[in-house]
Design an enzyme around this catalytic site. Structure first.
Site, PDB file in Angstrom:
ATOM      1  N   ASP A  95     -18.044   3.208  23.833  1.00  0.00           N
ATOM      2  CA  ASP A  95     -17.864   3.982  25.059  1.00  0.00           C
ATOM      3  C   ASP A  95     -17.497   5.408  24.662  1.00  0.00           C
ATOM      4  OD1 ASP A  95     -17.532   4.857  27.600  1.00  0.00           O
ATOM      5  OD2 ASP A  95     -15.964   3.435  28.151  1.00  0.00           O
ATOM      6  N   ALA A  96     -18.504   6.291  24.635  1.00  0.00           N
ATOM      7  CA  ALA A  96     -18.308   7.662  24.175  1.00  0.00           C
ATOM      8  C   ALA A  96     -18.826   8.700  25.166  1.00  0.00           C
ATOM      9  CB  ALA A  96     -18.982   7.866  22.821  1.00  0.00           C
ATOM     10  N   LYS A  97     -19.683   8.265  26.093  1.00  0.00           N
ATOM     11  CA  LYS A  97     -20.200   9.128  27.163  1.00  0.00           C
ATOM     12  C   LYS A  97     -20.760  10.440  26.624  1.00  0.00           C
ATOM     13  CE  LYS A  97     -16.951   7.086  30.460  1.00  0.00           C
ATOM     14  NZ  LYS A  97     -16.183   6.250  29.504  1.00  0.00           N
ATOM     15  N   ARG A  98     -21.594  10.338  25.607  1.00  0.00           N
ATOM     16  CA  ARG A  98     -22.209  11.524  25.016  1.00  0.00           C
ATOM     17  C   ARG A  98     -23.400  11.998  25.851  1.00  0.00           C
ATOM     18  NH1 ARG A  98     -17.765  11.425  22.702  1.00  0.00           N
ATOM     19  NH2 ARG A  98     -17.533  11.430  20.448  1.00  0.00           N
TER      20      ARG A  98
END
Length: 269
Positions: A95-98
């Site tokens: 979960d990094a939302k790049r």
């Protein structure tokens, strides 16, 4: 094995949709870990090992590690390595939302998919299709596009309507996903929006949904399961990993994961 195959195999084996979110908020860690070196990793590792019997997937959130700079990133890397080594059958959603320009996206993809070897990654689709493509050049990987999130102010942008199409922004994002194979691009749709969740599911039956917002954020499991379909991962983080603040935190997490799994099995009949 690619993400999709791992997900389906795990889902069918467990008859569950449970994704265990690993969000090791330092302020909530058990006091017994206060002076333990690499406490973020130790806590997360113990949670993983305790819940592996019930996890269809794991979703470690890199923000809780990044907050501590290089030492935190090192612990994140150790956690990913631990899951891959000890529980290789369980897919990992980082979960990094790049989300960035093509050449920058390639660097993110290299880190998460080549260096760390996670199976999947959360992405912001705000910059369009060309920023998504670098992440799925390896078709064994999966990305989840932020579509309709579970936070209270998500409507400020996500439920705005486009005059050209009459569709909301979240519907445009869902439509964007159809440019890519379903085994590579899924959608993040919050459990706190059951009506919209059903709407998106009807329009996109083949997409895998990653569904946050169940548990501590208030959405009921019955509501979510009734509309999301089996092509989903229902994430629970705080309500599992912080079930106890005592030295029994891992065992408490195991019991919480077992309870959620039992509920899901009843609802998925």
């Amino acid at each position: 094995m690619d993400f999709y195959s791992k997900f389906v195999k795990r889902r069918e084996k467990l008859n569950s949709l449970l994704c265990v979110g690993i969000d090791p908020d330092i302020s909530k860690l058990p006091p017994s870990l206060e002076k333990v070196p690499d406490s973020l990793y130790v806590f997360s590792r113990e949670i993983v090992d305790a819940t592996a019997e019930y996890a269809v997937a794991y979703k470690p959130n890199i923000a809780f590690f990044e907050a501590f700079g290089s030492k935190g990133i090192e612990q994140f890397e150790k956690l990913i390595s631990h899951i891959k080594t000890n529980h290789p059958e369980i897919p990992i959603v980082a979960d990094a939302k790049r989300g960035d320009l093509d050449n920058t996206a390639r660097q993110y993809a290299k880190f998460f998919f080549k260096e760390l070897g996670v199976d999947s990654l959360t992405l912001s689709p705000y910059m369009g299709s060309d920023t998504i493509k670098p992440f799925i050049e390896d078709d064994s990987r999966m990305v989840f596009l932020l579509c309709l999130t579970s936070n209270p102010d998500s409507a400020e942008l996500q439920q705005k309507t486009f005059s050209e199409t009459g569709r909301t922004l979240y519907r445009e994002v869902a439509a964007l996903s159809e440019k890519f194979p379903a085994k590579n691009v899924g959608l993040v749709v919050g459990a706190t929006h059951p009506k919209e969740l059903l709407e998106i599911r009807k329009a996109h039956p083949d997409r895998i949904f990653l569904i946050p917002g169940y548990g501590a954020q208030g959405a009921s499991l019955e509501e979510v399961i009734s509309v999301c379909g089996k092509n989903s991962l229902v994430n629970s983080s705080r309500s599992i990993i912080f079930s106890s603040s005592g030295p029994d935190f891992a065992e408490a997490a195991r019991k919480a994961a077992a309870s959620v799994t039992e509920q899901m099995r009843k609802l998925l009949v």
